[in-house]
Design a protein around this motif. Structure first.
Motif, mmCIF file in Angstrom:
data_model
loop_
_atom_site.group_PDB
_atom_site.id
_atom_site.type_symbol
_atom_site.label_atom_id
_atom_site.label_comp_id
_atom_site.label_asym_id
_atom_site.label_seq_id
_atom_site.Cartn_x
_atom_site.Cartn_y
_atom_site.Cartn_z
ATOM 1 N N SER A 238 6.745 -4.491 -2.250
ATOM 2 C CA SER A 238 7.664 -3.875 -1.281
ATOM 3 C C SER A 238 6.822 -3.172 -0.226
ATOM 4 N N ASP A 239 7.502 -2.678 0.778
ATOM 5 C CA ASP A 239 6.775 -1.943 1.818
ATOM 6 C C ASP A 239 6.124 -0.696 1.237
ATOM 7 N N VAL A 240 6.854 -0.073 0.310
ATOM 8 C CA VAL A 240 6.335 1.159 -0.274
ATOM 9 C C VAL A 240 5.032 0.874 -1.017
ATOM 10 N N LYS A 241 4.966 -0.300 -1.666
ATOM 11 C CA LYS A 241 3.759 -0.648 -2.412
ATOM 12 C C LYS A 241 2.575 -0.758 -1.445
ATOM 13 N N LYS A 242 2.842 -1.388 -0.278
ATOM 14 C CA LYS A 242 1.772 -1.520 0.715
ATOM 15 C C LYS A 242 1.338 -0.146 1.221
ATOM 16 N N LEU B 272 -4.301 4.588 -1.379
ATOM 17 C CA LEU B 272 -5.331 4.366 -2.402
ATOM 18 C C LEU B 272 -6.649 3.964 -1.754
ATOM 19 N N SER B 273 -6.558 3.155 -0.696
ATOM 20 C CA SER B 273 -7.767 2.699 -0.005
ATOM 21 C C SER B 273 -8.555 3.895 0.534
ATOM 22 N N VAL B 274 -7.800 4.881 1.068
ATOM 23 C CA VAL B 274 -8.482 6.064 1.605
ATOM 24 C C VAL B 274 -9.050 6.914 0.472
ATOM 25 N N LEU B 275 -8.267 7.043 -0.625
ATOM 26 C CA LEU B 275 -8.761 7.845 -1.748
ATOM 27 C C LEU B 275 -10.017 7.219 -2.353
ATOM 28 N N ALA B 276 -10.057 5.886 -2.353
ATOM 29 C CA ALA B 276 -11.213 5.188 -2.939
ATOM 30 C C ALA B 276 -12.497 5.549 -2.200
ATOM 31 N N LEU B 277 -12.329 6.025 -0.969
ATOM 32 C CA LEU B 277 -13.494 6.419 -0.157
ATOM 33 C C LEU B 277 -14.373 7.394 -0.939
ATOM 34 N N THR B 278 -13.746 8.376 -1.635
ATOM 35 C CA THR B 278 -14.567 9.351 -2.359
ATOM 36 C C THR B 278 -14.542 9.123 -3.865
ATOM 37 N N GLU C 232 -17.693 -1.061 -6.714
ATOM 38 C CA GLU C 232 -16.372 -1.628 -7.075
ATOM 39 C C GLU C 232 -15.673 -2.220 -5.850
ATOM 40 N N ARG C 233 -15.996 -1.696 -4.648
ATOM 41 C CA ARG C 233 -15.373 -2.112 -3.391
ATOM 42 C C ARG C 233 -13.847 -1.967 -3.440
ATOM 43 N N GLU C 234 -13.363 -0.848 -4.057
ATOM 44 C CA GLU C 234 -11.908 -0.675 -4.191
ATOM 45 C C GLU C 234 -11.259 -0.347 -2.851
ATOM 46 N N SER C 235 -11.993 0.390 -2.020
ATOM 47 C CA SER C 235 -11.447 0.764 -0.720
ATOM 48 C C SER C 235 -11.058 -0.500 0.040
ATOM 49 N N LEU C 236 -11.914 -1.495 -0.004
ATOM 50 C CA LEU C 236 -11.657 -2.756 0.701
ATOM 51 C C LEU C 236 -10.522 -3.516 0.011
ATOM 52 N N LYS C 237 -10.535 -3.491 -1.319
ATOM 53 C CA LYS C 237 -9.522 -4.231 -2.086
ATOM 54 C C LYS C 237 -8.118 -3.766 -1.689
ATOM 55 N N TYR C 238 -7.922 -2.430 -1.695
ATOM 56 C CA TYR C 238 -6.591 -1.913 -1.370
ATOM 57 C C TYR C 238 -6.275 -2.050 0.113
ATOM 58 N N ARG C 239 -7.317 -2.027 0.926
ATOM 59 C CA ARG C 239 -7.089 -2.210 2.363
ATOM 60 C C ARG C 239 -6.492 -3.600 2.603
ATOM 61 N N LEU C 240 -7.031 -4.590 1.914
ATOM 62 C CA LEU C 240 -6.549 -5.959 2.107
ATOM 63 C C LEU C 240 -5.148 -6.127 1.527
ATOM 64 N N LEU C 241 -4.799 -5.320 0.516
ATOM 65 C CA LEU C 241 -3.464 -5.417 -0.080
ATOM 66 C C LEU C 241 -2.446 -4.617 0.730
ATOM 67 N N GLY C 242 -2.935 -3.682 1.524
ATOM 68 C CA GLY C 242 -2.040 -2.740 2.209
ATOM 69 C C GLY C 242 -1.397 -3.315 3.449
ATOM 70 N N SER C 243 -0.743 -2.400 4.229
ATOM 71 C CA SER C 243 -0.074 -2.840 5.460
ATOM 72 C C SER C 243 -1.144 -3.060 6.533
ATOM 73 N N ASP C 244 -0.765 -3.799 7.579
ATOM 74 C CA ASP C 244 -1.766 -4.119 8.606
ATOM 75 C C ASP C 244 -1.835 -3.050 9.681
ATOM 76 N N GLY C 245 -1.654 -1.819 9.293
ATOM 77 C CA GLY C 245 -1.625 -0.736 10.284
ATOM 78 C C GLY C 245 -2.992 -0.513 10.928
ATOM 79 N N GLU D 129 -11.243 -15.658 5.550
ATOM 80 C CA GLU D 129 -10.379 -15.401 6.711
ATOM 81 C C GLU D 129 -9.847 -13.965 6.708
ATOM 82 N N ASP D 130 -9.378 -13.492 5.517
ATOM 83 C CA ASP D 130 -8.792 -12.150 5.473
ATOM 84 C C ASP D 130 -9.811 -11.097 5.896
ATOM 85 N N LEU D 131 -11.078 -11.306 5.486
ATOM 86 C CA LEU D 131 -12.124 -10.338 5.866
ATOM 87 C C LEU D 131 -12.303 -10.328 7.378
#
Length: 885
Positions: A104-108, A114-120, A126-139, A171-173
């Motif tokens: 859902s949108d809320v999940k994105k 989460l992508s921002v929290l993964a920063l610290t 683990e590259r989690e910041s990137l993982k969640y960024r790719l799953l998130g909205s295209d903001g 491509e996504d990257l």
């Protein structure tokens, strides 16, 4: 993962289910916080609960509030922002909850946070910041701040490398890379954008994102990073810089990159793209300084008169005029005699008493000193004295030299009249009527020297020297052959090749003629990888008998071959394979020479290591290949400052551990690394070596002192050499070397440089480097060649002589005197804002001299320079927006 939900619940509601110590710990933590922080902490913990609420409306509001908190929080540079700090314990909770959510949108939305929290919080690698960024909205990613974008870029680089290995989709990257690059370019972080694109191998994207405000800094970063990249990446990076410069019509910079890439197609493009004739004149000055043969055609310059003017500039016909303008301005036109340079009166009595020893050798030294010091001035006190008496006194000096000494003496006239073809040929002409072959040989060489770097439509050098190539007498032939090599260096002239190539395979030709022919062909075709010339030299090497291979001059044959591949890297490999079939006496020598020439000026670290490996072996006395290997280290490492410093240190080690034949070459390598740039540490090393017990090391060190001080008038080196002249007053050979070095230090009365690098150390002139390297290879066997009868190899240095001046001219090429600031150049690559490019400057009016590492900038806004680098001839045009105060 399981206890986490309890813990959050416990923390929020204060129930007593959590173990005692945890709660006491919590209390202590809470007591440390200020009231605002405590409120924020409880607020955030509430949001974390709400996010897990089944009601999507509530979730949305909680996420939105959390997002606001994170975005608006500012922190000092040294600490983590507060919201991120307080959300730390809940990272696992949110991650676990995210996995259970439906799409859902809320999940994105949650993925973004989460992508921002993964920063610290995410674990290393683990590259989690990137993982969640790719799953998130295209903001818009930029709104989360610089640090976040920077971290993402780093993770993308790692992920890209991993996917390339597994051949996964990228491509996504790339979509994300687009956003990051756009963000960096907007926020003055061009170097970071470039780094990211280099990592993901897509620099072409850069051309779309640069604009008028940031293209200069982007290109500066590209060109300076190219030196540290392995091939072929470095060429790709420069191609992109070329494309960007051309897009913004910054043609002079584009031209310098085209010359660095040695791409004449690009040079032609620049001439055809630009329609301003005055700017084209400036391009011609840059080409003339670089010293390559280049013919303009109708396509490049339509108007005939303009084309002639421009071709004249490329042909360097204006060089002597500019040089003499500089000399008059600095008031050094007065000719100097060798005695003015030796300054014997400053020494105690014994040295001057020794001056009468071996007078022919001393006169020969004086000939060279006189030639070097008055180079290009057109007048001196030995050779061009007006003939009052019937015999003509210039003839007198000539005959104070013995046999082959006369060759150098007659040729020195060419050096004094350097670049002034018309009056030079007129004055040398009288020697052609001599009946002494040595004098004729010198006159032929002199003609070559006068024409050095000057191209002329009627080819006077070829017309004069061509007749003498096949004469009986070998000294005359050498004069003519060497003269052609110097006059047409880099010209790739087919006519000369057809004349010289047959000599190489002529069984009756003496070895010295063949050796000089190989060098001349190497100079004329320098860096051209010409197959036919290479074949001819290879056959000449194969035809040499055992005894000839032991001769010192034979070493010039592999060098002639190496010059064909100067700086051309892999192109040498086929020839290097052939060289493995040579006689073992010369096989390794040839290998080292080819390797060092092919990678000269590239800074290739692997090749330096390879050459150092050859130098570390302890060999028998007979092996000679370590000499060129030591020189090779200097040739490869001279490309950039860092490598240069490291090479100096490596050479220091070789001095301590190396065998004698390596020690002979180390001073010469140091001389090449700091040519015309006297660094104090190198000066001290050479000063120490100039008193070495081994006379060959001492001689090489003395010559190198001359090379590092060439054209600088450096008082400290001049003092050292004066002391050496009194120390060695009984040793004719060493005294000769001291004199040569004294001449070099005062080269052109301090107006010339031998440095093959120009344009802020960016471009390497191939002919200049070839001339220096030839002279150094000859110095590997000083006793046999330079102190024997081939001392005229010293004249190969003329290929590298250039005025170290800045001469400003107006649009009609008339000299203009304007104030400029000259100071020590500062490296401003990747610095923010508009940093100063020079430091510790003084203001002079042009023409001015530039020392090694100096840079100039205009001190007035009245004119705009047409070249970004103020060196040599610079055309100024009036600034239309300038208003006098």
């Amino acid at each position: 993962m399981a206890p986490d939900p309890n813990r959050t619940a416990g923390g929020a509601s204060g129930s007593g289910t959590i173990k005692e110590e945890a709660s006491s710990k919590k209390k202590v933590e809470n007591e440390d916080l200020s009231e605002e922080d405590l409120a924020l902490k409880q607020q955030l913990e509430l949001y974390v609960e709400r996010v897990q609420d089944p009601d999507t409306g509530l979730q949305k509001v909680a996420l939105e509030s959390m997002r606001q908190e994170i975005r608006t929080s500012t922190s000092s540079m040294t600490s983590v922002p507060k919201p991120l700090k307080f959300l730390r314990p809940h990272y696992g909770t949110l991650k676990a909850y995210y996995e259970t959510m439906a799409e859902s949108d809320v999940k994105k939305y949650l993925a973004d946070i989460l992508s921002v929290l993964a920063l610290t919080m995410s674990a290393e690698g683990e590259r989690e910041s990137l993982k969640y960024r790719l799953l998130g909205s295209d903001g818009d990613i930029g709104s989360w701040g610089h640090e976040y974008v920077r971290n993402l870029a780093g993770e993308i680089a790692q992920e890209y490398a991993k996917r390339q290995g597994e051949e996964g989709q990228i491509e996504d990257l790339m979509g994300l890379v687009q956003q990051i690059v756009a963000f960096h370019m907007k926020h003055n972080a061009e170097p970071e954008a470039v780094d990211l694109l280099m990592e993901v191998e897509d620099l072409d994207m850069l051309v779309k994102h640069v604009d008028k405000t940031n293209f200069r800094r982007t290109c500066l970063y590209l060109t300076s990073s190219a030196r540290y990249l392995p091939g072929p990446d470095d060429m790709l990076v420069l191609d992109i810089a070329y494309a960007i410069y051309k897009k913004f019509e910054e043609y002079p910079n584009a031209l310098q990159i085209a010359l660095y890439l040695d791409n004449l197609g690009y040079v032609k493009d620049i001439f055809t793209s630009c329609d301003d004739v005055v700017r084209k004149k400036q391009f011609c000055y840059i080409l003339a300084r670089h010293g390559i043969a280049f013919e303009l055609d109708e396509e490049m310059v339509a108007d005939d008169d303009d084309r002639e003017t421009l071709q004249d500039i490329i042909n360097n016909t204006k060089l002597t005029e500019g040089y003499l303008t500089l000399a008059r301005d600095i008031e050094v036109m007065e000719p100097k005699s060798p005695e003015d340079i030796y300054k014997a009166h400053l020494l105690d009595g014994r040295a001057s008493a020794g001056a009468s020893v071996d007078s022919a050798r001393q006169n020969l030294a004086a000939t060279f000193v006189n030639a070097f010091v008055n180079a290009g001035f057109g007048q001196d006190k030995l050779m061009t004295v007006p003939s009052d008496s019937s015999s003509g006194s210039s003839g007198n000096w000539l005959f104070k030299n013995k046999e082959h000494g006369k060759t150098s003496a007659a040729a020195s006239l060419g050096m004094i009249l350097l670049w002034d073809v018309d009056s030079g040929l007129a004055q040398i002409d009288k020697y052609f009527h001599s009946n002494d072959n040595h004098v004729i040989s010198g006159a032929l060489l002199g003609v070559g020297i006068v024409n050095c770097g000057i191209k002329n439509d009627c080819d006077p050098a070829l017309a004069l020297l061509g007749e003498y190539i096949d004469k009986e007498d070998s000294s005359t032939r050498i004069g003519a052959i060497m003269g052609l090599g110097i006059a047409y260096a880099g010209a790739q002239n087919e006519q000369i090749r057809s004349k010289l190539a047959p000599i190489l395979n002529d069984t009756k030709a003496p070895l010295d003629v063949i050796a000089f022919t190989a060098i001349s062909l190497g100079l004329i075709y320098v860096g051209s990888c010409n197959e036919e010339v290479a074949q001819a030299i290879i056959f000449a090497l194969m035809d040499r008998s055992e005894s000839e291979l032991g001769e010192p001059l034979t070493r010039l044959l592999p060098l002639g071959l190496g010059l064909l591949y100067l700086g051309k890297q892999e192109s040498v490999e086929a020839t290097a394979e052939v060289s493995k079939t040579f006689n073992e006496k010369i096989r390794k020598y040839c290998d080292m020479t080819l390797l060092s020439c092919a990678y000269a000026g590239t800074g290739n670290v692997l090749k330096v290591q390879n050459l150092l490996g050859h130098c570390s072996q302890h060999l028998d006395k007979g092996e000679t290949h370590q000499g060129p290997a030591v020189l090779g280290i200097a040739m490869v490492a001279m490309a950039e400052e860092l490598g240069l410093e490291m090479a100096i240190r490596s050479l220091e080690h070789l001095l301590q551990y190396g065998e004698q034949n390596i020690r002979h070459a180390v001073p010469l390598a140091l001389g090449l690394l700091c040519i015309s740039n006297p660094k104090v540490n190198v000066m001290d090393t050479l000063s120490r070596l100039s008193h070495d017990t081994d006379s060959e090391v001492a001689m090489a060190a003395v010559i190198s002192l001359g090379l590092i001080g060439a054209g600088t008038n450096n008082a400290r080196i001049a003092g050292m050499l004066r002391n050496l002249s009194s120390y060695y007053y009984k040793d004719a050979s060493l005294l000769f070397c001291v004199r040569i070095a004294q001449g070099l230090v005062h080269l052109g009365k301090g107006l010339l440089t031998l440095n093959p690098y120009h344009s802020d150390r960016f471009l390497l002139s191939p002919t200049a480097l070839a001339g220096i390297v030839t002279m150094l290879h000859a110095c590997l066997d000083l006793k046999a060649i330079v102190l024997g009868k081939y001392h005229y190899v010293l004249y190969f240095l003329v290929l590298a002589m250039q005025p170290r001046m800045l001469l400003t001219v107006d649009e009609n090429l008339k000299p203009l005197s304007i104030p400029v600031r000259v100071g020590q150049a500062v490296d401003v690559v990747g610095q923010a804002g508009r940093p100063k490019t020079i430091t510790g400057f003084q203001t002079h009016s042009t023409p001015v001299l530039l020392a090694a590492g100096d840079r100039a900038e205009l001190a007035t806004e009245k004119y705009i320079p047409l070249s970004p680098i103020l060196e040599g001839f610079v055309i100024l045009k009036e600034n239309p927006d300038y208003r006098e105060d």
